[in-house]
Design a protein around this motif. Structure first.
Motif, short mmCIF file in Angstrom:
data_model
loop_
_atom_site.label_atom_id
_atom_site.label_comp_id
_atom_site.label_asym_id
_atom_site.label_seq_id
_atom_site.Cartn_x
_atom_site.Cartn_y
_atom_site.Cartn_z
N THR A 150 -20.29 24.06 26.66
CA THR A 150 -20.47 25.39 27.27
C THR A 150 -19.40 26.39 26.82
OG1 THR A 150 -19.18 24.76 29.23
CG2 THR A 150 -21.60 24.46 29.34
N VAL A 151 -18.57 25.99 25.88
CA VAL A 151 -17.47 26.84 25.46
C VAL A 151 -17.97 28.20 24.95
CG1 VAL A 151 -17.25 25.95 23.10
CG2 VAL A 151 -15.25 26.91 24.22
N TRP A 152 -19.09 28.21 24.25
CA TRP A 152 -19.60 29.47 23.70
C TRP A 152 -20.02 30.44 24.80
CZ3 TRP A 152 -18.14 30.78 19.22
CH2 TRP A 152 -17.88 29.80 18.27
N PHE A 153 -20.67 29.90 25.83
CA PHE A 153 -21.07 30.75 26.95
C PHE A 153 -19.84 31.35 27.63
CE2 PHE A 153 -24.59 27.59 26.76
CZ PHE A 153 -25.59 28.47 26.38
N GLY A 154 -18.83 30.51 27.78
CA GLY A 154 -17.59 30.98 28.39
C GLY A 154 -16.89 32.04 27.56
N LEU A 155 -16.85 31.83 26.24
CA LEU A 155 -16.21 32.81 25.36
C LEU A 155 -16.94 34.15 25.38
CD1 LEU A 155 -15.21 30.62 22.27
CD2 LEU A 155 -13.68 31.65 23.96
N VAL A 156 -18.27 34.09 25.38
CA VAL A 156 -19.05 35.33 25.42
C VAL A 156 -18.82 36.05 26.75
CG1 VAL A 156 -21.41 36.27 25.52
CG2 VAL A 156 -20.79 34.59 23.77
N LEU A 157 -18.85 35.31 27.84
CA LEU A 157 -18.62 35.91 29.16
C LEU A 157 -17.23 36.54 29.24
CD1 LEU A 157 -19.46 36.47 32.06
CD2 LEU A 157 -18.79 34.12 32.63
N LEU A 158 -16.21 35.81 28.81
CA LEU A 158 -14.85 36.34 28.86
C LEU A 158 -14.68 37.52 27.91
CD1 LEU A 158 -12.71 33.08 29.15
CD2 LEU A 158 -13.39 34.66 30.97
#
Length: 177
Positions: free
Chosen positions: A69-77
């Motif tokens: 889920t790192v990509w979702f987190g990076l996009v959100l941040l």
């Protein structure tokens, strides 16, 4: 080697956004007042959006910890930091003196160049991770957790002491005038 650096940066961002979210959640009414003082959105819309900010920070901090889920987190941040930078630039352009609410009431930080540069720094870390994770992956270790925590503590401390310095400098100027 870069996988360990990625791990350190993720831990650093996780600690920072987690603490930021907690500070806002523990003083949600005060944070809402800070966001209303930005005078960017109508009060009614601000009252809806401001409680979502710490929840989104918390979600982003948790999402970047897991490899799937790192990509979702990076996009959100990245979106959050972009909104923060835009807001800071708007306030600085109008030369208004308002609290940022970055950490709720834990640090009474005002919107200033330090706040802007801190958010630019965060965006650089997010961009770095976005570019390096596909090639090098993520590797968590005791050292990455320790350094991530230490760097977060240093960043929070410098923000806190910067605010103290600015307050004392302001009082000194008032005494001299």
């Amino acid at each position: 080697m870069l996988s360990y650096i990625n791990g350190f940066i993720i831990i650093h961002l996780t600690f920072l956004f987690f603490l930021s979210a907690l500070g806002k959640l523990f003083s949600l009414r005060q944070f809402n007042t800070f966001v209303n003082e930005y005078k960017i959105l109508p009060r009614r819309l601000t009252n809806i959006i401001s409680p979502l900010i710490p929840l989104l920070e918390l979600l982003g901090a948790l999402l970047i910890l897991l490899s799937h889920t790192v990509w979702f987190g990076l996009v959100l941040l990245a979106i959050l930091v972009l909104v923060f930078i835009t807001t800071i630039l708007f306030i600085l352009k109008e030369k208004r003196d308002v609290y940022c609410g970055c950490y709720g009431r834990w640090i009474n930080a005002k919107v200033d160049l330090y706040t802007l540069f801190k958010n630019i720094y965060l965006s650089c870390l997010i961009i770095f991770l976005s570019l390096s994770i596909p090639s090098f992956g993520i590797n968590y270790s005791f050292i990455s957790v320790l350094t991530g925590g230490i760097v977060t503590a240093i960043l929070l401390s410098t923000h806190y002491y910067w605010q103290i310095y600015k307050e004392r400098l302001k009082k000194l100027h008032e005494v001299r005038s």
